[in-house]
Design an enzyme around this catalytic site. Structure first.
Site, PDB file in Angstrom:
ATOM      1  N   ASP A   7       0.855  -1.175   0.000  1.00 34.27           N
ATOM      2  CA  ASP A   7       0.000   0.000   0.000  1.00 34.27           C
ATOM      3  C   ASP A   7       0.895   1.230   0.000  1.00 34.27           C
ATOM      4  O   ASP A   7       1.845   1.307   0.785  1.00 34.27           O
ATOM      5  CB  ASP A   7      -0.906   0.030   1.232  1.00 34.27           C
ATOM      6  CG  ASP A   7      -1.902  -1.119   1.257  1.00 34.27           C
ATOM      7  OD1 ASP A   7      -2.082  -1.765   0.206  1.00 34.27           O
ATOM      8  OD2 ASP A   7      -2.491  -1.369   2.324  1.00 34.27           O
ATOM      9  N   ASP A 129     -14.852  -4.012  -0.686  1.00 33.08           N
ATOM     10  CA  ASP A 129     -14.338  -4.008   0.683  1.00 33.08           C
ATOM     11  C   ASP A 129     -15.533  -3.893   1.616  1.00 33.08           C
ATOM     12  O   ASP A 129     -16.240  -2.881   1.595  1.00 33.08           O
ATOM     13  CB  ASP A 129     -13.386  -2.843   0.884  1.00 33.08           C
ATOM     14  CG  ASP A 129     -12.283  -2.817  -0.167  1.00 33.08           C
ATOM     15  OD1 ASP A 129     -11.769  -3.905  -0.493  1.00 33.08           O
ATOM     16  OD2 ASP A 129     -11.958  -1.731  -0.667  1.00 33.08           O
TER      17      ASP A 129
END
Length: 241
Positions: A7, A129
């Site tokens: 990330d 998500d």
């Protein structure tokens, strides 16, 4: 297939706890070095998230991601802040294998269906998500997990059936970064209800037992992030288990 993940924020590697931008851990190793180490360990793919893009709704790490795709020796799938077809095309033409579409897959499915038809089903992954609601159903969140959704995961996926969608990535937000194990029951239900979709799992992996439990489901892919950063086990062991 193991997908090691990085990330990105501010040009570096970070991890968030349960998607909370205020609970951020920074890592000092440059992203390209991390990617090359994963290639050397035997990975074929890598999952890269532009967290600045996910938070702000506009891509911020494109040049860095293209460098990783060009120089790491890995196939790269990436998302975060993708809002326009031109952004996706730049990534794909620059060497990225697959664009990952998150929030817009929920808020503007018609546009995402058009993108799939334009660039091809192999080049798009829809990332959902989810938070588990009080009713036990999964609800996709949007805008870097900062906004709760009102439609269930099942409603969203049903809407994509027959549109050419091939690959989905599902993360249980409540388990992300916690390393307490993945939501196996959720993934079983997805694979049972949507056998034509290639499922990539994400969130919760903290031990090799967790990896083995996911592999037993035989999903298309398993994303591992924080556990590799924190050296809970090696990528080689995860690939081999």
């Amino acid at each position: 297939m193991i997908y090691p993940a990085i990330d990105l924020m501010d040009g570096g590697c970070v991890r968030l706890l349960k998607g909370d931008f205020n609970k951020r851990t920074d890592y000092t190793v440059p992203p390209l070095d991390v990617a090359k180490s994963y290639a050397a360990a035997g990975a074929e793919w890598m999952h890269v998230v532009d967290l600045d893009g996910a938070k702000d709704g506009k891509t911020a790490q494109t040049d860095l991601i293209l460098d990783v795709a060009a120089e790491s020796g890995l196939k790269v799938q990436t998302g975060g802040g993708l809002r326009e077809l031109a952004q996706i095309q730049r990534l794909l033409q620059g060497g990225v294998e697959r664009a990952v579409i998150g929030s817009l897959a929920v808020t503007n499915p018609q546009m995402v269906k058009f993108w799939i038809s334009e660039v091809g089903q192999e080049r798009v992954c829809v990332a959902l998500d989810v938070n588990i609601g009080e009713d036990g159903d999964p609800y996709p969140a949007t805008r870097g997990w900062t906004e709760a959704g009102e439609r269930t995961l099942w409603h969203v996926l049903d809407d994509y059936m027959g549109t050419g969608l091939k690959t989905i990535l599902v993360t249980d937000i409540g388990r992300d970064g916690v390393e307490g194990g993945s939501n196996i029951d959720l993934y079983k239900q997805i694979m049972t209800n949507y056998p034509t979709l290639d499922l990539i799992t994400s969130g919760g992996v903290g031990t090799l037992d967790h990896v083995a439990e996911l592999k037993a489901l035989n999903p298309h892919g398993v994303i591992i992030g924080k556990a590799l950063y924190e050296e809970r086990f090696t990528l080689e062991d995860a690939i081999a288990c």
